[in-house]
Design an enzyme around this catalytic site. Structure first.
Site, PDB file in Angstrom:
ATOM      1  N   LYS A   1      23.692 -74.259  -6.177  1.00  0.00           N
ATOM      2  CA  LYS A   1      24.761 -73.974  -5.151  1.00  0.00           C
ATOM      3  C   LYS A   1      24.522 -73.454  -4.039  1.00  0.00           C
ATOM      4  O   LYS A   1      23.410 -72.580  -4.267  1.00  0.00           O
ATOM      5  CB  LYS A   1      26.221 -73.356  -5.659  1.00  0.00           C
ATOM      6  CG  LYS A   1      27.029 -74.163  -6.883  1.00  0.00           C
ATOM      7  CD  LYS A   1      27.944 -73.079  -7.192  1.00  0.00           C
ATOM      8  CE  LYS A   1      28.802 -73.729  -8.131  1.00  0.00           C
ATOM      9  NZ  LYS A   1      29.792 -74.753  -7.434  1.00  0.00           N
TER      10      LYS A   1
ATOM     11  N   ARG B   1      32.822 -79.801 -17.502  1.00  0.00           N
ATOM     12  CA  ARG B   1      33.320 -81.083 -18.209  1.00  0.00           C
ATOM     13  C   ARG B   1      32.138 -81.181 -19.424  1.00  0.00           C
ATOM     14  O   ARG B   1      32.496 -81.940 -20.401  1.00  0.00           O
ATOM     15  CB  ARG B   1      33.322 -82.143 -17.411  1.00  0.00           C
ATOM     16  CG  ARG B   1      32.041 -82.732 -16.516  1.00  0.00           C
ATOM     17  CD  ARG B   1      32.303 -83.772 -15.460  1.00  0.00           C
ATOM     18  NE  ARG B   1      32.702 -82.897 -14.251  1.00  0.00           N
ATOM     19  CZ  ARG B   1      32.905 -83.528 -12.907  1.00  0.00           C
ATOM     20  NH1 ARG B   1      32.927 -84.811 -12.891  1.00  0.00           N
ATOM     21  NH2 ARG B   1      33.325 -82.787 -11.937  1.00  0.00           N
TER      22      ARG B   1
END
Ligand code: BES
Ligand code: MN
Ligand code: ZN
Length: 528
Positions: A280, A354
């Site tokens: 990120k 996920r």
């Protein structure tokens, strides 16, 4: 903080401060009118002078009001009487509590709970007043070496109801609110703690501690070795890059019928999400310590449920890992075989939530659940779509959707449904595996849920994306975890437990209060 319920006249309260409402423009609430009568028009005289218009959130503290027993009177602006709705009510309570806390009243009797709020009843007003008061005074200073000390902090507050007949209902609401507020506080504390303190091992310890407090709560922690034996490879792929060991925390609350199908709560517990090899950007990366807000919400909710002794079976499943880059980290293009047997191509290591959730959603099948709800700070896209007010809600079962939406409306912890249509599934096609872990830029919150839906076909399931609601990122003072969706989830479970109560018990119950509670169907909240 201590909370109590009372009914009685404001002039007779022997307390540090009596709190009453003033509507706009300069109109007295019922309690204010009584004080005005007793004091020979003292309050209306002050209002005529123009000291307080009654706008929402305005306050005026009065000393030595003639004819009354309290040391002070706090006037709180409440806006126009007809416009008093949920948000206004919250704002008023927050202002009142802050002012009391800052002006040296260590105890107070507050009449604001007697005002009419559009579409809401006494129980709701008490519930929200207590929860709001508790969260207004919340402070996270564990890691400050010099604590800010309020010299005379607010310690005790009495909320009033208009008649003795309402005392039972209000006291029940007060009890519920305090347990929910405790759950919210637990969730906030865990979430606010940074990743060097709140590691996966720390979360596991906290879960064990919580279980030791409640007889009906038990806890099992699966270690990395056990996770490998079981085959939760997608989860393990995420944790590979980190030196912290991953865990699956399993909490079991059993206070229901022996063979009752449980409600399973699954919380994303990424204690820090750097993105992994798909790193990120540096800006705001500190906020990725909040990537375990889902896990914190599950712990907070289970704490509330246990405190409330709801007659239910609830399972909490918390996969907890850290997502970091290293020589051992998963890489874009890697293919892993999930617990379900489906292979996953990891095209972006930052779509890690996920990956840990899908294995645990498969693991949940073994409980033969009535419903499974996962809670996750899953996608920046959900924050873009809905902002801070609402959780994103996606589900494969309409009645479950409705129950959750209603619980959110009642608890002022709202969710909003996004479509989980098959049309979106094709975005997840992979050239090298059964499914890809990202679905492109469009509809990011939905494709994330679509990914999860491939692992939840065997039961009723709902997904709450709390990326926009789990914490507030404004600088300095306001920054921090919200404890959401503990209020929504606890309300959902309260509603479920009322539904479960056998009809005979409801009929046989002696007090009318108990009968009403037992017979209230979950979707029957006012104000829907
Ligand atoms: N934890 C983040 C989601 C997130 C980001 C929540 C910012 C709140 C604020 C999640 O693991 C993530 O990184 N999601 C990616 C998914 C993308 C790579 C498909 C995202 O939203 O950018
Ligand atoms: Mn991520
Ligand atoms: Zn994440």
């Amino acid at each position: 903080m201590e909370f109590n319920i009372k009914s009685g006249h404001p002039e007779k309260q022997r307390t540090a401060c009596v709190v009453v409402g003033i509507y706009e423009p300069r109109r007295l609430s019922e309690a204010a009118r009584r004080l005005d009568d007793i004091s020979d028009g003292h309050i209306s005289f002050i209002l005529r002078r123009g000291d307080l218009e009654g706008k929402p959130g305005q306050t005026l503290l009065l000393h030595s009001v003639p004819g009354i027993l309290a040391d002070r009177v706090l006037l709180v602006g409440c806006g126009r009487e007809r416009e008093l709705g949920d948000n206004q009510y919250h704002k008023i309570i927050i202002q009142a509590i802050r002012t009391l806390h800052e002006t040296g009243s260590m105890e107070a009797v507050c009449y604001l709970t007697e005002m009419n709020v559009r579409g809401r009843d006494t129980a709701w007003r008490i519930r929200q007043a207590v929860e709001t008061a508790q969260s207004t005074l919340y402070l996270f200073d564990q890691l400050k070496s010099k604590k800010e000390n309020t010299r005379r902090p607010l310690r005790k507050i009495v909320f009033t109801v208009t008649s003795r007949r309402e005392l039972n209902i209000a006291e029940q609401a007060n009890r519920e609110a305090q347990k929910i507020a405790e759950g919210v506080k637990l969730a906030k504390d865990l979430s606010n703690l940074p990743a060097n303190h709140c590691t996966p091992a720390y979360l596991a310890e906290k879960a064990k501690k919580l279980c030791s407090l409640h007889e009906k709560l038990s806890c099992n922690i699966l270690t990395e070795t056990e996770l490998r034996q079981e085959g939760l490879n997608a989860l393990l792929a995420v944790s590979n890059g980190s030196d912290q060991s991953p865990y699956l925390i399993i909490l079991e609350y059993q206070n229901g019928k022996k063979n009752a199908a449980p409600i399973v709560l699954v919380g994303k517990g990424v204690t820090f999400d750097s993105g992994g090899i798909s790193l990120k950007p540096a800006k705001d990366m500190d906020e990725m310590k909040f990537d375990m807000c889902g896990a914190a919400a599950v712990l907070g909710t289970i704490s509330a449920v246990a405190e409330l002794q709801l007659p239910l079976k609830v399972i909490g499943l918390i996969p907890t890992v850290e997502n970091l880059p290293s020589g051992k980290a998963m890489k874009p293009g890697d293919v892993v075989t999930s617990l379900s047997g489906q292979t996953i191509e990891i095209l972006n290591t930052d779509a890690e939530g996920r990956l840990i959730l899908c294995d645990v959603l498969t693991y949940a099948e073994r409980y033969k659940p009535e419903a499974v709800i996962d809670i996750a700070t899953l996608t920046g896209a959900c924050l873009v779509a809905l902002g801070h007010p609402a959780h994103g809600l996606m589900s494969n079962h309409n009645p479950l959707t409705n129950d959750l939406l209603n619980a959110g409306k009642f608890s002022c912890d709202r969710a909003w449904e996004l479509p989980l249509w098959d049309d979106y599934q094709e975005q997840l096609e992979s050239c090298f595996a059964d499914v890809a872990n990202i679905g492109g830029r469009d509809a990011g919150a939905i494709t994330a849920a679509c990914f999860l839906s491939r692992f939840t076909k065997k039961y009723h399931w709902a997904h709450l994306d709390i990326a926009g609601t789990g914490w507030i990122s404004q600088p300095k003072k306001e920054k921090g975890a919200t404890g959401r969706p503990v209020p929504l989830l606890t309300q959902y479970l309260i509603d479920r437990s009322r539904d479960e109560t056998p009809v005979t018990a409801a009929v046989a119950a002696p007090a009318d209060k108990t009968a009403t509670i037992a017979a209230t169907p979950p979707a029957a909240h006012e104000n829907d």
